[in-house]
Design a protein around this motif. Structure first.
Motif, PDB file in Angstrom:
ATOM      1  N   LEU B  53       0.834  -1.213   0.000  1.00 48.24           N
ATOM      2  CA  LEU B  53       0.000   0.000   0.000  1.00 48.24           C
ATOM      3  C   LEU B  53       0.866   1.259   0.000  1.00 48.24           C
ATOM      4  O   LEU B  53       0.491   2.268  -0.596  1.00 48.24           O
ATOM      5  CB  LEU B  53      -0.929  -0.004   1.227  1.00 48.24           C
ATOM      6  CG  LEU B  53      -2.050  -1.029   1.189  1.00 48.24           C
ATOM      7  CD1 LEU B  53      -2.803  -1.033   2.506  1.00 48.24           C
ATOM      8  CD2 LEU B  53      -3.023  -0.739   0.065  1.00 48.24           C
ATOM      9  N   TYR B  54       2.021   1.159   0.644  1.00 47.28           N
ATOM     10  CA  TYR B  54       2.928   2.311   0.675  1.00 47.28           C
ATOM     11  C   TYR B  54       3.409   2.621  -0.745  1.00 47.28           C
ATOM     12  O   TYR B  54       3.462   3.778  -1.164  1.00 47.28           O
ATOM     13  CB  TYR B  54       4.114   1.985   1.596  1.00 47.28           C
ATOM     14  CG  TYR B  54       5.172   3.056   1.643  1.00 47.28           C
ATOM     15  CD1 TYR B  54       4.923   4.273   2.239  1.00 47.28           C
ATOM     16  CD2 TYR B  54       6.429   2.840   1.080  1.00 47.28           C
ATOM     17  CE1 TYR B  54       5.886   5.265   2.276  1.00 47.28           C
ATOM     18  CE2 TYR B  54       7.399   3.822   1.117  1.00 47.28           C
ATOM     19  CZ  TYR B  54       7.127   5.027   1.716  1.00 47.28           C
ATOM     20  OH  TYR B  54       8.079   6.004   1.741  1.00 47.28           O
ATOM     21  N   SER B  57       0.673   4.243  -2.545  1.00 47.36           N
ATOM     22  CA  SER B  57       0.482   5.613  -2.062  1.00 47.36           C
ATOM     23  C   SER B  57       1.536   6.559  -2.636  1.00 47.36           C
ATOM     24  O   SER B  57       1.237   7.686  -3.028  1.00 47.36           O
ATOM     25  CB  SER B  57       0.548   5.607  -0.540  1.00 47.36           C
ATOM     26  OG  SER B  57       0.678   6.893  -0.046  1.00 47.36           O
ATOM     27  N   GLU B  58       2.767   6.070  -2.703  1.00 43.91           N
ATOM     28  CA  GLU B  58       3.855   6.932  -3.168  1.00 43.91           C
ATOM     29  C   GLU B  58       3.794   7.178  -4.675  1.00 43.91           C
ATOM     30  O   GLU B  58       4.217   8.214  -5.155  1.00 43.91           O
ATOM     31  CB  GLU B  58       5.207   6.302  -2.819  1.00 43.91           C
ATOM     32  CG  GLU B  58       5.511   6.292  -1.349  1.00 43.91           C
ATOM     33  CD  GLU B  58       5.594   7.682  -0.754  1.00 43.91           C
ATOM     34  OE1 GLU B  58       6.359   8.501  -1.238  1.00 43.91           O
ATOM     35  OE2 GLU B  58       4.852   7.945   0.221  1.00 43.91           O
ATOM     36  N   LEU B 101      -6.409   2.716   0.031  1.00 42.83           N
ATOM     37  CA  LEU B 101      -5.694   3.599   0.959  1.00 42.83           C
ATOM     38  C   LEU B 101      -6.616   4.177   2.027  1.00 42.83           C
ATOM     39  O   LEU B 101      -6.148   4.781   2.987  1.00 42.83           O
ATOM     40  CB  LEU B 101      -5.022   4.738   0.188  1.00 42.83           C
ATOM     41  CG  LEU B 101      -3.939   4.307  -0.782  1.00 42.83           C
ATOM     42  CD1 LEU B 101      -3.419   5.492  -1.552  1.00 42.83           C
ATOM     43  CD2 LEU B 101      -2.801   3.651  -0.032  1.00 42.83           C
TER      44      LEU B 101
END
Lengths: 79, 284
Positions: B53-54, B57-58, B101
């Motif tokens: 998920l990171y 997100s990025e 997210l």
């Protein structure tokens, strides 16, 4: 928080959850290695000293195998 | 196996972990070592999910602004028709998956913080009665419940995944209830009225009340899926009642892991924003 918001707030949340998961792995390894068995047995004996003193002639706890079994039983008995 | 599936833990992994955890609590009466193994698997899974998920997100902003289907910007890579088709569809898929997210929304983080306060107080109050080993085993189980709740949300944004999860949790809950039904003791619920109020029970009640309040608040703000939210409230009430009527049994633990996983499907519906209202303006 909308999806298009900045990543900064999300990074903090991800960091928090990552810490949580690392702690979970650590706890898991702690349980697998069984390092708390000794304290569990000590606490069990402390709470029920009568169990240890019921039969003085019984030396079963001295035998390593039986002592291990004793510790396991005491560890799993939830008060 | 493709790059994506090799790196990102999917729905199947989540379902497998839930099934193994719940069935082991229902049928095998797990020893602390078994709980430890489950805890390690859950921790690794959550770590991978967070990384996945990171990454999303990025890269979301970057990908959403790029024209991936453009041959000029990605000339060296845009060669095969399959690749081109993928590039045409990928931004749309990415846009949808960005809804995952929402599982790091402030409301969920408050829920997790309250749950951690509960766990911390549990350690504080039970350290005199329980050994360190039993305490750690119980905390590991708490974390499993939290992980089941949090990770469930990250899949439930998708309609297809939520249908699969709904069927899965439905079957699992029925199985848990079948095993727990003979142990339900309504007398312990009645005894709660006369018992002195413990701080631990109070924190748990606060957590449940916060969850219920968030659901009700989203209804008043005009959330779209009112029926789902009402079903979530019913499930929450059932979970609370079962928790207090089934005192500290393995079936209760299994029911809570399964129940909070199930509840995450309804919790994610809280984030469906307000309805679109089309207003006809008349010109005078």
């Amino acid at each position: 928080m909308r999806i298009n918001d900045s990543n900064i707030s999300r990074r903090g949340a991800f960091f928090f959850i990552a810490l949580f998961s690392c702690l979970q792995i650590f706890l898991g390894f702690f349980l697998i290695t069984g390092k708390g068995h000794d304290s569990a047995a000590a606490l069990a004996v402390q709470q029920n000293p009568s169990d240890a003193a019921t039969d003085p002639s019984d030396n079963s706890a001295d035998t390593p195998q039986k002592f291990a079994q004793f510790r396991m039983i005491k560890a799993y008995e939830a008060p | 196996m493709s790059y994506y599936f090799s790196k990102h833990p999917g729905l199947f992994t989540y379902i497998l972990l839930i099934a193994v955890s719940v069935l082991s609590f229902l049928y095998f009466d797990p020893t602390p070592s078994m709980i430890g193994v489950l805890s390690v698997f859950w921790g690794m899974y959550i770590c991978m999910r967070v990384l996945s998920l990171y990454e999303l997100s990025e890269h979301f902003d970057l990908f959403s602004s790029q024209k991936l289907s453009s041959k000029t910007s990605n000339y060296s890579l845009a060669k095969l028709p399959k690749d081109l088709a993928h590039r045409a569809v990928a931004p749309e898929n990415l846009k949808r998956s960005a809804f995952a997210l929402l599982c790091v929304h402030a409301r969920t983080m408050v829920w997790l913080a309250l749950a951690l306060i509960y766990a911390a107080y549990y350690i504080h109050s039970s350290s005199a009665q329980l050994s360190q080993y039993d305490l750690v085993a119980n905390i590991a189980v708490f974390f499993m419940i939290g992980a089941a709740f949090w990770a469930g949300q990250s899949y439930a944004y998708s309609n297809r995944a939520s249908r699969i999860l709904f069927a899965f949790f439905g079957v699992l809950s029925a199985l848990c209830l079948y095993h727990a039904a003979p142990l339900i003791d309504l007398q312990s619920l009645l005894a709660l009225q006369n018992a002195p109020l413990k701080v631990q029970t109070l924190i748990l009640a606060l957590l449940l009340a916060y969850t219920a309040f968030t659901l009700i608040y989203s209804i008043t703000r005009g959330a779209r899926n009112t029926l789902s939210i009402l079903l979530g409230l019913t499930l929450l009430a059932a979970l609370s009642l079962l928790y207090f009527s089934l005192s500290e049994t393995q079936q209760n633990t299994a029911l809570w892991i399964c129940g909070w996983g199930f509840f995450s499907l309804f919790w994610i519906r809280v984030y469906s924003m307000s309805q679109k209202r089309y207003v006809l303006y008349q010109c005078e």
